[in-house]
Write a protein that holds these residues in place. Structure first.
Motif, PDB file in Angstrom:
ATOM      1  N   PRO A 460       0.957  -1.429   0.073  1.00 40.17           N
ATOM      2  CA  PRO A 460      -0.181   0.126  -0.095  1.00 40.17           C
ATOM      3  C   PRO A 460       0.935   1.527  -0.010  1.00 40.17           C
ATOM      4  O   PRO A 460       0.431   2.061   0.515  1.00 40.17           O
ATOM      5  N   VAL A 461       2.272   0.962  -0.511  1.00 38.47           N
ATOM      6  CA  VAL A 461       3.169   2.115  -0.242  1.00 38.47           C
ATOM      7  C   VAL A 461       2.298   3.363  -1.235  1.00 38.47           C
ATOM      8  O   VAL A 461       2.420   4.316  -1.004  1.00 38.47           O
ATOM      9  N   LYS A 462       2.638   2.531  -2.658  1.00 41.88           N
ATOM     10  CA  LYS A 462       2.038   3.558  -3.349  1.00 41.88           C
ATOM     11  C   LYS A 462       0.744   4.350  -3.151  1.00 41.88           C
ATOM     12  O   LYS A 462       0.543   5.617  -3.866  1.00 41.88           O
ATOM     13  N   LYS A 463      -0.546   3.710  -2.587  1.00 46.10           N
ATOM     14  CA  LYS A 463      -1.554   4.588  -1.784  1.00 46.10           C
ATOM     15  C   LYS A 463      -1.319   5.311  -1.142  1.00 46.10           C
ATOM     16  O   LYS A 463      -1.653   6.914  -1.905  1.00 46.10           O
ATOM     17  N   TYR A 464      -0.267   5.531   0.247  1.00 49.87           N
ATOM     18  CA  TYR A 464       0.112   6.884   0.736  1.00 49.87           C
ATOM     19  C   TYR A 464       0.860   7.639   0.595  1.00 49.87           C
ATOM     20  O   TYR A 464       0.333   8.776   0.101  1.00 49.87           O
ATOM     21  N   VAL A 465       1.771   7.539  -0.685  1.00 51.13           N
ATOM     22  CA  VAL A 465       2.756   8.159  -1.657  1.00 51.13           C
ATOM     23  C   VAL A 465       1.639   8.351  -2.469  1.00 51.13           C
ATOM     24  O   VAL A 465       1.987  10.622  -2.283  1.00 51.13           O
ATOM     25  N   LEU A 466       0.899   8.739  -3.532  1.00 54.58           N
ATOM     26  CA  LEU A 466      -0.121   9.141  -3.822  1.00 54.58           C
ATOM     27  C   LEU A 466      -0.521  10.045  -3.083  1.00 54.58           C
ATOM     28  O   LEU A 466      -1.807  10.967  -3.996  1.00 54.58           O
ATOM     29  N   ALA A 467      -1.549   9.912  -1.727  1.00 47.67           N
ATOM     30  CA  ALA A 467      -2.354  10.674  -0.697  1.00 47.67           C
ATOM     31  C   ALA A 467      -2.261  11.676  -0.444  1.00 47.67           C
ATOM     32  O   ALA A 467      -0.641  12.651  -0.274  1.00 47.67           O
ATOM     33  N   ASP A 468      -2.964  12.736  -0.668  1.00 45.86           N
ATOM     34  CA  ASP A 468      -2.277  13.764  -0.008  1.00 45.86           C
ATOM     35  C   ASP A 468      -1.727  13.927   1.392  1.00 45.86           C
ATOM     36  O   ASP A 468      -2.707  13.531   2.428  1.00 45.86           O
ATOM     37  N   PRO A 469      -0.846  14.117   0.987  1.00 46.62           N
ATOM     38  CA  PRO A 469      -0.034  14.264   2.763  1.00 46.62           C
ATOM     39  C   PRO A 469      -0.998  15.089   3.783  1.00 46.62           C
ATOM     40  O   PRO A 469      -0.501  14.350   5.177  1.00 46.62           O
TER      41      PRO A 469
END
Length: 880
Positions: A460-469
């Motif tokens: 899920p790292v991809k999902k976290y990186v693409l999310a709004d910080p």
């Protein structure tokens, strides 16, 4: 009269007696009571006549019933048909059915000429006598739960050794016969060893048994054999025919599939004497038991043994129906001895099983989770892995090592003190371009990943990186940081790269281990059951009335607390009230030993089946089986320790004329061995047999080109690739079974193709079988192995060597005439081999095993030819 009984060109169907053995068919003799004066029994004498030729027009199938006459029930046979009756008890001259079968006018007589049937005068007389005696009706014997009859008391005879004999002896005496003497000890040890293990006794075992003078020497021998591992293999071999076991799919490409672990489950189940009720439940429904064990799931491979396909153009719905029909029919044959498949298209013409009732049984099997198209795969789901103890230990070890490395990684991550150098500052000792700071700056790396849509990152790292910080949780931020430090951060590479390499190595080992762990096909139920319908004429695309799961009305109902699934069905089959399961099973046990069951039609206990030769004995055995706790070994011991089984099989011309099939049991069993036993016997005698139990199926010798003749080029069984080494000499039950081209030597000796359930094999004697036994590589190599034993284990004299070879093959010493004939054969062969030493070398180099180099090749070749004769003796391939 013709108007009343005819329906078109058809009338009351003819009443031709089945070609079955029953006492009334035995010719009378001066010392044999004339049985024609005894009461006529409906089940024994009349039902076979009606079933064979009346029921098709006047039986259970309402759709095909003629003249509104039904003869399969008492109500129908005795019904008022408009001022007349087919049967009038006590009055044959007023019974229209009798009058019509006794009619001299061909145009009026039943059966009609176009039926190609006719009644003999004796059969007409049987019907007349039955009506005269009051036409007493009986429900079909097989549908009445067995009751334990009291064992008859022997009248002044000490012959019976157990209740089996107590039932056999009165029948013999009623026929004016006496039992044969007990077979000699050499015959007994060979017979019972072959029967219980499928292998011949060793010379050491023979000598020990003949030397044992104790009163219970034979019983001790039986107990030893029942406790030996080959017993489970022998019992499994019989079951494989019933289960239609094969190593390929059976249709289209006929690719390999992995189900040999089910075969091995059977061996273990028989050896540990699993009660037959548990044996039944686990095979039919082990997956539905509460918290099923791995072994119980493996047992459900029984349901997956049917042929399957993945042929282009096949229709899923059609094959789902075919598979469920096959499983229903197989269950019915194996446990109930009924031909229920007759009701796939219409009501059964002979037995009280309607088409609707067939599809109620079918409904138990139409919701399994295996797909219609098997994908030509070796392991079409559902499957389970079955690791060995060593593989389990290795799997645990690798998991623990991998967990240790992952713990070390977590520790190293926690120890890193990281501060981002800043996205706007050039990295120290590097050029000031932003992109060169990616392996030291989390902020730079993260910004670049977002720009690239994080395509290289795992979930899920991809999902976290693409999310709004701004919307990230603390845990998500931590995961991004840890990923960067572990996989990207340059200063940490020296720490994490070696750990990652360890992980990669461990993962590779785990993958290789998982590939090496065998797996097998199992049964699993769909989360949502499929609907079941009566299918018009059995066609998959013409559903009619919807049906629920249920059992035929002629049999006891499902227990009220039984689940309406395969588990409930299996429990019903082994319930004490079920009339068929125990009878059908003990009848097959009897068939194993005597060649023919007490009911000859082992696959059919219905109206078309044969009346039992000893009905009281059959019922006694059935009740004994259930009350013993379904103890399989107990039943084998009971049969083989009986005086009936221990009789000599020698037969007089008179007895052969009276009872050619030994249905009266006035002598011991004698028959040619089954295909697998013939081959295993030769391998054991020769010393070549490898007796390892279980494992994947093997491919011993067979002629070239057979698979190619039936195979598709894209099939993984298109070409036969022979195994080598020990695999060539395993027991025949482990031979790879390609359904579209089964092992040819097995087929020549009457093994079935295993495409369908087989409850009894034929026994034929053909020139092709004889030629195979003389010339097939496997058998000729066995002859050389036997010759080596004759030369190495006996003395130097021809008489000694002949005696040893003969004993190994037959368990008895040869008589002087036999020795003389075989020595003459040796002398003639030796002369030929000396004239042609090159041919002698070819003789002894047949097969892959190497000849003993310490032996003279010419002499060995001559003895090989003698051994070939010994292996082909009728006595060698016959259980007597």
């Amino acid at each position: 009269m013709n108007q009343r009984f005819c329906c078109g060109s058809r009338a009351v169907a003819g009443m031709v007696c089945l070609a079955v053995f029953c006492p009334s068919t035995l010719p009378a003799s001066p010392d044999q009571p004339d049985l024609r004066d005894r009461p006529v029994l409906f089940n024994r004498d009349i039902r076979p006549i009606l079933s064979e030729n009346c029921f098709s027009c006047h039986g259970p199938d309402a759709g095909q019933r003629h003249a509104e006459l039904r003869l399969d029930t008492a109500e129908g046979a005795l019904a008022d048909l408009g001022g007349y009756h087919a049967i009038v008890p006590g009055k044959p001259d007023e019974s229209e059915a009798y009058l019509r079968i006794a009619e001299h006018d061909e145009s009026m007589r039943m059966p009609p000429p176009d039926s190609n049937r006719s009644l003999s005068p004796d059969q007409v007389e049987l019907v007349r006598r039955w009506i005269e005696q009051g036409a007493p009706w009986q429900g079909h014997w097989a549908f009445i739960p067995p009751q334990r009859p009291p064992a008859p008391q022997a009248s002044g005879s000490d012959w019976p050794t157990n209740p089996v004999d107590a039932f056999v002896l009165p029948r013999l005496e009623a026929e004016g016969l006496q039992p044969s003497p007990e077979a000699d000890k050499l015959t007994l040890i060979r017979r019972v060893t072959l029967d219980l293990t499928g292998l011949p006794p060793t010379l050491e075992e023979i000598d020990a048994f003949t030397a044992d003078k104790s009163a219970d020497a034979y019983e001790k021998l039986v107990d030893r054999l029942l406790a030996s591992p080959p017993y489970g293999e022998q019992m499994t071999r019989y079951w494989l025919d019933l289960a239609r076991y094969g190593d390929t799919h059976g249709l289209h490409l006929d690719n390999q599939r992995s189900i040999w672990l089910y075969r091995d489950w059977l061996v273990q189940a028989f050896n540990e004497n699993k009660p037959f009720d548990e044996f039944t439940i686990e095979q039919l429904a082990g997956d539905l038991l509460p918290q099923p064990t791995l072994r119980q799931r493996i047992a459900t491979g029984f349901n997956r043994c049917n042929v399957t396909t993945s042929e282009g153009g096949s229709i899923d719905e059609e094959y789902i129906v075919r598979y469920a029909v096959d499983r229903t029919s197989t269950m019915s044959t194996v446990w109930m001895g009924l031909t229920t498949e007759c009701a796939v298209c219409h009501d059964h013409k002979f037995d009280p099983i309607s088409q609707k009732e067939f599809y109620q049984l079918y409904a138990f099997f139409n919701s399994t989770a295996d797909k219609a198209m098997d994908g030509n795969a070796q392991l079409p789901p559902p499957v389970v892995q079955v690791p060995s103890p060593e593989q389990k230990a290795k799997r645990k070890e690798l998991e623990e090592q991998r967990a240790g490395v992952e713990v070390q990684i977590r520790k190293e991550l926690a120890a890193i003190e990281y501060s981002d150098p800043g996205a706007d500052e050039p990295c120290r000792e590097l050029q000031p371009q932003e992109h060169v700071c990616v392996d030291e700056s989390l902020a730079v790396w993260e910004r670049l990943q977002r720009a690239a849509k994080a395509e290289s990152l795992p979930d899920p790292v991809k999902k976290y990186v693409l999310a709004d910080p701004a919307n990230r949780t603390g845990e998500q931020t931590k995961r991004i940081r840890e990923y960067f430090l572990e996989y990207v951060y340059k200063p940490a590479r020296a720490t994490f790269d070696p750990l990652h390499k360890q992980l990669d190595d461990l993962k590779k080992q785990q993958e290789e281990l998982e590939k090496a762990i065998p797996a097998t096909l199992v049964t699993q139920e769909l989360p949502q059951p499929r609907d079941a319908h009566v299918l018009r004429r059995g066609e998959y695309d013409t559903p009619q009335e919807k049906v629920e799961r249920g059992v035929p009305a002629v049999l006891p109902p499902l227990p009220g607390d039984a689940p309406k699934n395969r588990l409930g069905l299996a429990q019903w089959l082994v319930s004490p009230s079920h009339p068929l399961t125990a009878r059908v099973t003990v009848n097959r046990f009897w068939q194993h030993y005597f060649g023919t069951g007490l009911v000859k039609t082992a696959e059919d206990f219905g109206a078309q089946g044969e009346w039992p030769s000893h009905p009281e004995l059959l019922d006694w055995l059935a009740v004994e089986f259930m009350e013993s706790g379904w103890d399989v070994k107990h039943m084998q011991r009971l049969i083989v320790t009986s005086a009936t089984y221990r009789q000599s099989s020698r037969i007089t011309p008179e007895l052969y004329q009276r009872d050619p099939e030994n249905r009266l049991l006035a002598r011991g069993p004698r028959s040619r061995m089954d295909a697998e036993m013939v081959r295993d016997n030769a391998l054991a005698i020769s010393g070549l047999l490898v007796d390892r139990i279980g494992g994947p199926s093997v491919k011993p010798y067979q002629p070239p080109g057979l698979w190619e003749a039936v195979g598709y080029t894209t099939s993984d069984t298109a070409k036969f690739v022979q195994d080598h080494g020990d695999a060539l000499y395993r027991r025949s039950m482990y031979t790879f079974w390609k359904r579209t081209s089964p092992p040819p030597a097995m087929l020549l000796l009457d093994a079935p193709s295993r495409e369908t359930c087989t409850a009894r094999r034929p026994r034929t004697n053909t020139p092709s079988a004889a030629l195979a036994l003389m010339n097939d590589v496997q058998f000729f190599e066995a002859a050389r192995g036997l010759a080596e034993r004759m030369m190495n284990e006996a003395g130097s004299q021809p008489e000694q060597r002949v005696a040893l070879g003969f004993r190994l093959a037959t368990a008895r010493p040869p008589d002087p005439e036999e020795v003389s004939v075989l020595i003459q054969q040796y002398d003639a062969q030796l002369a030929e081999c000396r004239k042609n030493p090159e041919a002698a070398l070819k003789v002894i180099n047949t097969g892959e095993s190497k000849p003993d180099e310490s032996l003279d090749p010419v002499e060995l070749a001559a003895w090989t030819m003698v051994a070939n004769v010994i292996l082909n003796l009728d006595e060698t391939i016959t259980k007597r």
